[in-house]
Design a protein around this motif. Structure first.
Motif, PDB file in Angstrom:
ATOM      1  N   ARG A  80       1.172  -0.580   0.193  1.00 16.97           N
ATOM      2  CA  ARG A  80       0.177   0.147   0.219  1.00 16.97           C
ATOM      3  C   ARG A  80       0.665   1.369   0.273  1.00 16.97           C
ATOM      4  O   ARG A  80       0.766   2.423  -0.508  1.00 16.97           O
ATOM      5  N   LEU A  81       1.930   0.957   0.592  1.00 19.14           N
ATOM      6  CA  LEU A  81       2.984   1.961   0.948  1.00 19.14           C
ATOM      7  C   LEU A  81       3.627   2.201  -0.551  1.00 19.14           C
ATOM      8  O   LEU A  81       3.417   3.174  -1.083  1.00 19.14           O
ATOM      9  N   ALA A  82       3.818   1.475  -1.534  1.00 17.87           N
ATOM     10  CA  ALA A  82       4.716   2.237  -2.249  1.00 17.87           C
ATOM     11  C   ALA A  82       3.722   2.353  -3.940  1.00 17.87           C
ATOM     12  O   ALA A  82       3.947   2.435  -4.449  1.00 17.87           O
TER      13      ALA A  82
ATOM     14  N   ARG B 261      11.668  15.214  -9.272  1.00 20.38           N
ATOM     15  CA  ARG B 261      12.471  16.229  -8.652  1.00 20.38           C
ATOM     16  C   ARG B 261      13.071  15.882  -7.298  1.00 20.38           C
ATOM     17  O   ARG B 261      13.887  15.888  -7.055  1.00 20.38           O
ATOM     18  N   HIS B 262      11.841  14.827  -6.890  1.00 17.85           N
ATOM     19  CA  HIS B 262      12.184  14.275  -5.274  1.00 17.85           C
ATOM     20  C   HIS B 262      12.945  13.088  -4.774  1.00 17.85           C
ATOM     21  O   HIS B 262      13.234  13.394  -3.685  1.00 17.85           O
ATOM     22  N   VAL B 263      12.765  12.529  -6.294  1.00 15.79           N
ATOM     23  CA  VAL B 263      13.216  11.046  -5.288  1.00 15.79           C
ATOM     24  C   VAL B 263      14.153  10.419  -5.986  1.00 15.79           C
ATOM     25  O   VAL B 263      14.632  10.518  -7.535  1.00 15.79           O
TER      26      VAL B 263
ATOM     27  N   MET C 241      11.958  -8.344  10.748  1.00 22.73           N
ATOM     28  CA  MET C 241      11.859  -8.813   9.486  1.00 22.73           C
ATOM     29  C   MET C 241      12.637  -7.850   9.130  1.00 22.73           C
ATOM     30  O   MET C 241      12.057  -6.307   9.401  1.00 22.73           O
ATOM     31  N   THR C 242      13.012  -7.456   7.242  1.00 20.42           N
ATOM     32  CA  THR C 242      13.684  -6.381   6.426  1.00 20.42           C
ATOM     33  C   THR C 242      13.273  -6.165   5.197  1.00 20.42           C
ATOM     34  O   THR C 242      13.370  -7.558   4.607  1.00 20.42           O
ATOM     35  N   PHE C 243      12.434  -5.243   5.007  1.00 20.11           N
ATOM     36  CA  PHE C 243      11.972  -5.704   3.768  1.00 20.11           C
ATOM     37  C   PHE C 243      13.416  -4.421   2.947  1.00 20.11           C
ATOM     38  O   PHE C 243      13.642  -3.303   3.278  1.00 20.11           O
ATOM     39  N   VAL C 244      13.381  -4.835   1.123  1.00 18.03           N
ATOM     40  CA  VAL C 244      14.235  -4.719   0.277  1.00 18.03           C
ATOM     41  C   VAL C 244      13.917  -4.132  -1.217  1.00 18.03           C
ATOM     42  O   VAL C 244      13.221  -4.754  -1.339  1.00 18.03           O
ATOM     43  N   GLY C 245      14.329  -2.644  -1.146  1.00 15.48           N
ATOM     44  CA  GLY C 245      14.242  -2.127  -2.554  1.00 15.48           C
ATOM     45  C   GLY C 245      14.341  -1.110  -3.071  1.00 15.48           C
ATOM     46  O   GLY C 245      15.797  -1.309  -2.158  1.00 15.48           O
ATOM     47  N   ARG C 246      14.166  -0.687  -4.173  1.00 17.82           N
ATOM     48  CA  ARG C 246      14.828   0.349  -4.911  1.00 17.82           C
ATOM     49  C   ARG C 246      13.958   1.303  -5.350  1.00 17.82           C
ATOM     50  O   ARG C 246      13.079   1.390  -5.734  1.00 17.82           O
ATOM     51  N   LEU C 247      14.354   2.138  -5.085  1.00 15.89           N
ATOM     52  CA  LEU C 247      13.155   4.068  -5.069  1.00 15.89           C
ATOM     53  C   LEU C 247      14.347   4.281  -6.085  1.00 15.89           C
ATOM     54  O   LEU C 247      15.451   4.691  -6.446  1.00 15.89           O
ATOM     55  N   ASP C 248      13.453   4.533  -7.080  1.00 15.88           N
ATOM     56  CA  ASP C 248      13.616   5.800  -7.764  1.00 15.88           C
ATOM     57  C   ASP C 248      12.383   6.600  -8.894  1.00 15.88           C
ATOM     58  O   ASP C 248      11.592   6.690  -8.151  1.00 15.88           O
ATOM     59  N   GLU C 249      12.856   7.650  -9.763  1.00 15.11           N
ATOM     60  CA  GLU C 249      11.663   8.257  -9.886  1.00 15.11           C
ATOM     61  C   GLU C 249       9.979   8.046 -10.826  1.00 15.11           C
ATOM     62  O   GLU C 249       9.491   8.855 -10.391  1.00 15.11           O
TER      63      GLU C 249
ATOM     64  N   GLY D   4       9.094   5.249  -8.743  1.00 15.21           N
ATOM     65  CA  GLY D   4       8.368   4.354  -7.092  1.00 15.21           C
ATOM     66  C   GLY D   4       9.511   3.466  -6.629  1.00 15.21           C
ATOM     67  O   GLY D   4      10.344   3.658  -6.676  1.00 15.21           O
ATOM     68  N   LEU D   5       8.259   2.510  -6.131  1.00 16.88           N
ATOM     69  CA  LEU D   5       9.266   1.963  -5.007  1.00 16.88           C
ATOM     70  C   LEU D   5       9.168   0.723  -5.963  1.00 16.88           C
ATOM     71  O   LEU D   5       8.050  -0.023  -5.900  1.00 16.88           O
ATOM     72  N   HIS D   6      10.758  -0.390  -5.964  1.00 20.14           N
ATOM     73  CA  HIS D   6      10.255  -1.932  -6.933  1.00 20.14           C
ATOM     74  C   HIS D   6      11.416  -2.863  -6.010  1.00 20.14           C
ATOM     75  O   HIS D   6      11.825  -2.692  -5.215  1.00 20.14           O
TER      76      HIS D   6
END
Length: 116
Positions: free
Chosen positions: A13-15, A28-30, A44-52, A54-56
């Motif tokens: 949901r946050l993504a 501009r900001h991500v 537990m840890t969630f890991v992802g890639r953040l870019d322009e 969104g979160l992937h």
């Protein structure tokens, strides 16, 4: 304490919320960064890639200290509250319910998205 499955849904949901941010603002900001969200009470840890865009590529990892650019730590109830909109990032951070480890530049860029 929220369940592991509730946390998985909250991250999705946050993504989706991040994907809903205005394209120009997000562009501009991500920054392009590897991010980790550690859910402290569930270990537990969630890991992802953040870019322009969104979160992937969000995955769960057993390593609580993965090699990432931005680290966010909170408990499971806070993660669910953020996703549900019953709490907001700024107030949770100011109350110490969320800890962030990132460069000052990343914090300044991300503040426009998360209200820091």
């Amino acid at each position: 304490m929220a369940s592991v499955e509730e946390c998985r849904k909250a991250v999705k949901r946050l993504a989706a919320q991040l994907a809903g941010v205005d394209d120009d603002l997000r562009a501009r900001h991500v920054p392009r960064r590897a991010v980790a969200c550690r859910v402290s009470d569930l270990e537990m840890t969630f890991v992802g890639r953040l870019d322009e865009h969104g979160l992937h590529d969000v995955t769960e990892v057993m390593d609580h200290d993965p090699d990432v650019d931005v680290r966010v730590t909170m408990d499971s109830d806070e993660l669910v509250a953020l996703a549900d909109g019953t709490d907001d990032f700024l107030h949770a951070w100011l109350r110490g319910r969320i800890q962030i480890s990132a460069s000052m530049r990343d914090l300044l860029r991300l503040r426009s998205l998360f209200g820091l």
